[in-house]
Design a protein around this motif. Structure first.
Motif, PDB file in Angstrom:
ATOM      1  N   ASN A  53       0.856  -1.184   0.000  1.00  0.00           N
ATOM      2  CA  ASN A  53       0.000   0.000   0.000  1.00  0.00           C
ATOM      3  C   ASN A  53       0.895   1.237   0.000  1.00  0.00           C
ATOM      4  OD1 ASN A  53      -1.163   2.318   1.851  1.00  0.00           O
ATOM      5  ND2 ASN A  53      -2.912   1.332   0.884  1.00  0.00           N
ATOM      6  N   THR A  91      -1.329  -0.970  -4.011  1.00  0.00           N
ATOM      7  CA  THR A  91      -2.629  -0.312  -3.880  1.00  0.00           C
ATOM      8  C   THR A  91      -2.461   1.105  -3.349  1.00  0.00           C
ATOM      9  OG1 THR A  91      -3.000  -1.056  -1.603  1.00  0.00           O
ATOM     10  CG2 THR A  91      -3.688  -2.543  -3.370  1.00  0.00           C
ATOM     11  N   ASP A 141      -5.138   3.946  -1.394  1.00  0.00           N
ATOM     12  CA  ASP A 141      -6.457   4.347  -0.890  1.00  0.00           C
ATOM     13  C   ASP A 141      -6.463   5.865  -0.746  1.00  0.00           C
ATOM     14  OD1 ASP A 141      -8.877   4.657   0.362  1.00  0.00           O
ATOM     15  OD2 ASP A 141      -8.234   3.821   2.281  1.00  0.00           O
ATOM     16  N   VAL A 184      -3.704  -1.013  -8.148  1.00  0.00           N
ATOM     17  CA  VAL A 184      -5.139  -0.970  -7.877  1.00  0.00           C
ATOM     18  C   VAL A 184      -5.395   0.217  -6.948  1.00  0.00           C
ATOM     19  CG1 VAL A 184      -7.154  -2.205  -6.993  1.00  0.00           C
ATOM     20  CG2 VAL A 184      -5.276  -3.487  -8.051  1.00  0.00           C
ATOM     21  N   THR A 185      -6.268   1.129  -7.364  1.00  0.00           N
ATOM     22  CA  THR A 185      -6.503   2.321  -6.551  1.00  0.00           C
ATOM     23  C   THR A 185      -7.942   2.804  -6.683  1.00  0.00           C
ATOM     24  OG1 THR A 185      -5.818   4.616  -6.161  1.00  0.00           O
ATOM     25  CG2 THR A 185      -5.711   3.819  -8.429  1.00  0.00           C
ATOM     26  N   ASN A 186      -8.429   3.409  -5.608  1.00  0.00           N
ATOM     27  CA  ASN A 186      -9.750   4.045  -5.649  1.00  0.00           C
ATOM     28  C   ASN A 186      -9.641   5.542  -5.922  1.00  0.00           C
ATOM     29  OD1 ASN A 186      -8.889   5.162  -3.218  1.00  0.00           O
ATOM     30  ND2 ASN A 186     -10.232   3.904  -1.946  1.00  0.00           N
ATOM     31  N   ILE A 193     -13.088  -5.290  -9.474  1.00  0.00           N
ATOM     32  CA  ILE A 193     -11.626  -5.152  -9.543  1.00  0.00           C
ATOM     33  C   ILE A 193     -11.023  -6.439 -10.079  1.00  0.00           C
ATOM     34  CG2 ILE A 193      -9.530  -4.904  -8.159  1.00  0.00           C
ATOM     35  CD1 ILE A 193     -11.194  -3.149  -6.228  1.00  0.00           C
ATOM     36  N   LEU A 216      -9.602  -3.174  -2.271  1.00  0.00           N
ATOM     37  CA  LEU A 216      -8.377  -2.997  -3.052  1.00  0.00           C
ATOM     38  C   LEU A 216      -7.429  -4.172  -2.872  1.00  0.00           C
ATOM     39  CD1 LEU A 216      -7.684   0.794  -2.301  1.00  0.00           C
ATOM     40  CD2 LEU A 216      -8.987  -0.205  -4.205  1.00  0.00           C
ATOM     41  N   GLU A 269      -4.882  -0.661   4.557  1.00  0.00           N
ATOM     42  CA  GLU A 269      -5.543   0.429   3.825  1.00  0.00           C
ATOM     43  C   GLU A 269      -5.109   1.813   4.300  1.00  0.00           C
ATOM     44  OE1 GLU A 269      -9.719   1.233   6.148  1.00  0.00           O
ATOM     45  OE2 GLU A 269      -9.527  -0.673   5.108  1.00  0.00           O
TER      46      GLU A 269
END
Length: 568
Positions: free
Chosen positions: A6, A31, A33, A78-80, A131, A152, A182
């Motif tokens: 992360n 990832t 967040d 992978v990201t929001n 995802i 994620l 996260e």
């Protein structure tokens, strides 16, 4: 096993973390967040001004110097960070890759945005299968809007291990791993109650890595040579962050937090296992942001004698100038008796205003405060300059049926794949009746001391509610804590919780007690005028309270009460 790192816990986190994580060690996925309830409000306002925006612009800047490295090393992102415009961010990443001469396969997830004409933003918290569909289709980068933070990590697990909706224990285990990493450095020693015990004193904790296994178990660790530490206690602290009861509801699974087992496996390695899952609810949480009006604040310094009378005078004068509607006065008694300098002799009077009228909340208010400079209490001075009002938001939440949300994965090829809701859901009842705590062992003698000598704490916000997780450092201390720290005693120690609904949940596997304080934060972070609007310091306030501590437990005594010997 897959390694999932992360590099961001919030919008504004350490800008160099993406480079640090890519260069620091082996990873399969990385990832980021970026989303919180307040962030969705900020991004919603961005898109209101410019329809092409609505995503975390800092992520795009971070990606500019790291995308090539990630592609070269086979690390999938992978990201929001898509916020309220994941398609817009996907397009921007494509343009960035073209400019850098890179070939990148981009997938994105949408469907979380719901049509609410009366709301600035309304977004359902989606799960991880969208995802996973993008990753299974070969995406190098997957962008989402509002998914649960843990998704994620769960998404890569689904894609790599082939989990299905009925692999509930694996999904639950991955949810715990996702929840743990996260928030970035919070699991590696950031914001840790016992930061002075960390090898580097907490100066620059590294970002975390979850080694995720096919059964959903994991090892939480960090890259070699980075700061902070990964211990059972740092992991416990993050596990207690922003949770409620033992049932941790998610769109793909309900995770039973009372089944999680933590074990120190080696230096900076904590194994997380045993997690059980049950079918998810048939509904999705929806976060709704609205503009609530305009706000402003001015702070008066009250030095020396007659502090309450000085505060009362200011109140009368401000109310006479603009009227009492929407005004809040908070007096912080930071003054000390017989102090030898101005700062330690002074209290602070914070005056807040909220109003639908921008003019009244703006210069009319701040100008009225400044005009008192020569016409109010002796020693009158302010720490703030007059300024205009700023808009504030109000956060609420509700639910919609899972099947009512058009969860869609847009694959790198452009093909749109509908993601069906879970085939099996379970109706979630009201919170289980809370049993009164069983009295713990009695210790004599006692001595006065700070509660934080025996316990750590981690607190945070969920809309207008606050959670406060407290864990004991030994089994003996937990046996005492469980019987001693009741809702009633919490009210004695934290008077602002009195009169509010307070839920209390015991988590013996973590030696922890978690409290959920309903409505402590009013209409949410963006609207709060509370000194600690996100309740981040609530746990440290509790730890600082002076109470009667068992002398045996605070003088190096480690003998556990009868019946607790040998517990893991």
């Amino acid at each position: 096993m897959i390694r999932i790192g992360n590099a961001s816990g919030f919008y504004g986190d350490r800008s160099t973390a993406w480079r640090e994580m890519l260069d620091g060690g082996e990873l399969d996925f990385l990832t980021g967040d970026y989303l919180a309830e307040l962030t969705m409000l900020i991004l919603g306002r961005d898109r209101l001004r410019d329809p092409s925006l609505g995503y975390a612009k800092t992520f795009l800047r971070q990606l500019e110097s790291t995308l090539g490295t990630a592609l070269e090393r086979g690390v999938r992102i992978v990201t929001n960070a898509g916020g309220v415009n994941p398609a817009g961010l996907a397009t921007a990443i494509g343009a960035l890759a073209d400019r850098l001469g890179l070939t990148v396969r981009i997938g994105y997830v949408e469907g979380d945005a719901l049509p609410r004409p009366d709301a600035l933003t309304a977004n359902a918290y989606l799960g991880a299968f969208g995802i996973a569909a993008c990753l299974e289709a070969g995406a190098d980068v997957v962008v989402t809007g509002r998914v649960t933070d843990a998704s994620l990590v769960v998404g890569p697990g689904i894609a790599r291990f082939g989990w299905r909706h009925d692999d509930l224990d694996a999904l639950a285990g991955a949810t715990v791993a996702g929840h743990l990493i996260e928030c970035g450095a919070q699991v590696t020693g950031g914001n840790f109650s016992f930061f002075t015990e960390l090898p580097d004193g907490g100066r620059r904790p590294g970002f975390p890595v979850a080694e995720l296994y096919p059964d959903g178990s994991s090892v939480i660790t960090k890259h070699p040579g980075t700061g902070g530490a990964v211990t059972v206690e740092t992991v416990t602290a993050q596990l207690l962050y922003e949770i409620g009861g033992p049932d941790y509801l998610g769109p793909d699974v309900v995770t039973r937090l009372d089944t999680v087992a933590l074990r120190q496996e080696g230096p900076d390695r904590v194994r997380v296992s045993g997690t059980r899952g049950t079918p998810p609810p048939g509904t999705l949480k929806v976060g709704v942001n609205n503009l609530g009006g305009f706000r402003n604040s001015m702070t008066f310094v009250l030095c020396g004698l007659d502090v309450p009378a000085k505060a009362a005078l200011v109140r009368e004068q401000i109310e006479a100038a603009i009227g009492p509607e929407g005004l809040e006065f908070r007096l912080a008694r930071t003054d000390q008796v017989d102090a030898d300098d101005t700062e330690t002799a002074s209290a602070l009077l914070h005056v807040h205003v909220k109003d639908g009228d921008r003019t009244r909340a703006g210069r009319a208010f701040s100008g009225a405060a400044v005009e008192l400079a020569l016409a109010s209490y002796p020693g009158c001075t302010l720490t703030t300059l007059p300024g205009d009002a700023t808009p504030y938001g109000v956060f609420t939440s509700d639910t919609v049926p899972q099947g009512a949300v058009a969860h869609v994965a847009v694959l790198p090829s452009g093909v749109r794949v509908p993601i069906p809701p879970p085939p099996l859901t379970c109706e979630q009842g009201s919170p289980a009746e809370q049993k009164p705590p069983v009295g713990g062992p009695s210790y004599h003698p006692t001595r006065r001391g700070a509660l934080g000598e025996l316990v750590g704490a981690r607190s945070g916000d969920k809309g207008g509610d606050a959670n406060l997780g407290v864990w004991a450092r030994t089994e003996a201390a937990y046996a005492w804590l469980c019987g001693w720290l009741t809702v009633e005693r919490l009210g004695e120690l934290l008077p602002e919780t009195v009169g509010l609904t307070v839920e209390r949940h015991e988590l013996p596997n973590l030696r922890a007690v978690n409290f959920v304080v309903r409505s402590l934060l009013g209409q949410g972070v963006a609207a709060s005028t509370r000194f600690d609007p996100q309740a981040k310091a609530l746990g440290e306030l509790l730890r600082a309270r002076i109470v009667d501590l068992p002398a045996e437990l605070t003088s190096g005594g480690t003998k556990a009460p009868a019946g607790t010997e040998g517990r893991p």
